[in-house]
Scaffold this motif. Structure first.
Motif, PDB file in Angstrom:
ATOM      1  N   THR A 249       0.854  -1.128  -0.103  1.00 34.07           N
ATOM      2  CA  THR A 249       0.003   0.089   0.118  1.00 34.07           C
ATOM      3  C   THR A 249       0.866   1.274  -0.207  1.00 34.07           C
ATOM      4  OG1 THR A 249      -0.217   0.166   2.533  1.00 34.07           O
ATOM      5  CG2 THR A 249      -1.834  -1.362   1.269  1.00 34.07           C
ATOM      6  N   ALA A 250       2.136   1.144   0.386  1.00 34.78           N
ATOM      7  CA  ALA A 250       2.974   2.232   0.229  1.00 34.78           C
ATOM      8  C   ALA A 250       3.070   3.330  -0.833  1.00 34.78           C
ATOM      9  CB  ALA A 250       4.477   2.068   0.267  1.00 34.78           C
ATOM     10  N   ALA A 251       3.149   2.734  -2.269  1.00 34.33           N
ATOM     11  CA  ALA A 251       3.081   3.495  -3.200  1.00 34.33           C
ATOM     12  C   ALA A 251       1.674   4.270  -3.364  1.00 34.33           C
ATOM     13  CB  ALA A 251       3.559   3.016  -4.530  1.00 34.33           C
ATOM     14  N   PRO A 252       0.626   3.582  -3.623  1.00 37.16           N
ATOM     15  CA  PRO A 252      -0.808   4.121  -4.027  1.00 37.16           C
ATOM     16  C   PRO A 252      -1.328   4.926  -2.788  1.00 37.16           C
ATOM     17  CG  PRO A 252      -0.811   1.594  -3.999  1.00 37.16           C
ATOM     18  CD  PRO A 252       0.462   1.955  -3.446  1.00 37.16           C
ATOM     19  N   GLN A 253      -0.795   4.851  -1.399  1.00 33.03           N
ATOM     20  CA  GLN A 253      -1.045   5.968  -0.477  1.00 33.03           C
ATOM     21  C   GLN A 253      -0.304   7.126  -0.731  1.00 33.03           C
ATOM     22  OE1 GLN A 253      -2.349   4.611   3.587  1.00 33.03           O
ATOM     23  NE2 GLN A 253      -2.523   2.822   2.894  1.00 33.03           N
ATOM     24  N   LEU A 254       0.835   6.904  -0.791  1.00 31.16           N
ATOM     25  CA  LEU A 254       1.525   8.271  -1.112  1.00 31.16           C
ATOM     26  C   LEU A 254       1.340   8.794  -2.418  1.00 31.16           C
ATOM     27  CD1 LEU A 254       5.179   6.611   0.055  1.00 31.16           C
ATOM     28  CD2 LEU A 254       4.018   8.445   1.181  1.00 31.16           C
ATOM     29  N   ILE A 255       0.754   8.286  -3.399  1.00 36.32           N
ATOM     30  CA  ILE A 255       0.689   8.953  -4.582  1.00 36.32           C
ATOM     31  C   ILE A 255      -0.650   9.661  -4.567  1.00 36.32           C
ATOM     32  CG2 ILE A 255      -0.205   8.656  -6.720  1.00 36.32           C
ATOM     33  CD1 ILE A 255       1.696   6.175  -7.243  1.00 36.32           C
ATOM     34  N   ALA A 256      -1.571   9.074  -3.568  1.00 36.40           N
ATOM     35  CA  ALA A 256      -3.007   9.762  -3.386  1.00 36.40           C
ATOM     36  C   ALA A 256      -2.774  11.040  -2.496  1.00 36.40           C
ATOM     37  CB  ALA A 256      -3.866   8.784  -2.638  1.00 36.40           C
TER      38      ALA A 256
END
Length: 282
Positions: A249-256
């Motif tokens: 979930t790191a990349a999706p949450q940081l992108i959001a």
């Protein structure tokens, strides 16, 4: 996903970088290693296209151009450096007052003296402002604003760096900085978008330092938030103000969170993070 996204490299990646990414991925996604046949064929197709200069050039022409980030909403001053002038001018004016004006003070009005004092203050303030702006222009040029995306060495945190790479590839204005320090507090990774800053760690026991770093960055005027990336399946203790992420979930949450800042590079924030934080920003 285009071929670059499949391999997880930037469009400006060299052939050596593309080859390295391909060799790493092809072992992971090979069906004999439990990978997906569909993903394996996609990786193979990406390599066959991007490893050939002519095919790569033709493929690049089919891609939509990446949006160019807007560099700061502040006016960029194009003036000579005035740091020396800000020292010489007040000294010259004060000397002139002492030796040429003061002996004849009785012939001058109070208003005239007030005018001179205000003039000295204006010279000092404008000189300092122009000098600072010129420093920004020299430091945050086209390369830092548009081309370079990652600074520093991830060191022992390369696994976390690999999880953060998709954020940098997806958001054209985002900058990734490794190993910055603020007020003596080390931070493993920083992701900056405009004036929004993600302060990231993946080492257990650094949670308190992570939260302290966020407070220090907020004092610099940045909208900061602490993220802890868990690389294991072990349960983690809850900490107020800390956002826990998993490898998935790191990349999706940081992108959001970061894309809400827009496609903007803030020059002053980038200057602090790039040129002052590596030397321990106070």
């Amino acid at each position: 996903m285009n071929h670059y996204e499949v391999l997880g490299v930037a469009r400006t990646a060299s052939t050596a970088e593309i080859r390295s990414a391909y060799r790493k991925l092809v072992r992971q996604v090979h069906p004999d290693q439990g990978g997906s046949a569909t993903r394996f064929h996609a990786v193979q197709a990406a390599w066959e296209t991007l490893s050939d200069p002519e095919r790569r050039a033709a493929y690049d022409r089919t891609l939509a151009p990446r949006p160019r980030p807007q560099v700061s909403r502040e006016k960029i001053w194009v003036v000579p450096r005035l740091r020396r002038f800000t020292v010489v001018a007040p000294v010259a004016l004060i000397s002139w007052l002492l030796f040429a004006v003061v002996p004849f003070w009785y012939t001058l009005s109070v208003g005239w003296f007030a005018f001179v004092v205000v003039g000295l203050m204006v010279v000092g303030v404008l000189g300092k402002s122009w000098s600072s702006a010129r420093e920004l222009d020299r430091a945050i040029g086209a390369r830092a604003a548009y081309e370079t995306k990652v600074w520093g060495d991830p060191g022992d945190h390369r696994r976390t760096y690999e999880l953060l790479e998709p954020v940098v590839l997806r958001l054209s204005a985002v900058k990734l900085i490794h190993g910055a320090r603020i007020r003596g507090i080390p931070t493993e990774h920083l992701l900056l978008a405009d004036r929004r800053l993600a302060v990231i760690s993946s080492t257990p026991g650094t949670e308190v330092a992570l939260l302290r770093a966020v407070v220090a960055w907020r004092a610099r005027g940045l909208e900061s938030r602490a993220f802890f990336v868990s690389l294991t399946d072990e349960p983690l203790p809850a900490a107020p103000g800390l956002t826990y992420l998993t490898a998935a979930t790191a990349a999706p949450q940081l992108i959001a969170w970061l894309q809400q800042a827009g496609n903007v590079v803030d020059r002053r924030a980038l200057y602090d993070v790039l040129y002052r934080a590596p030397r321990d920003l106070r």
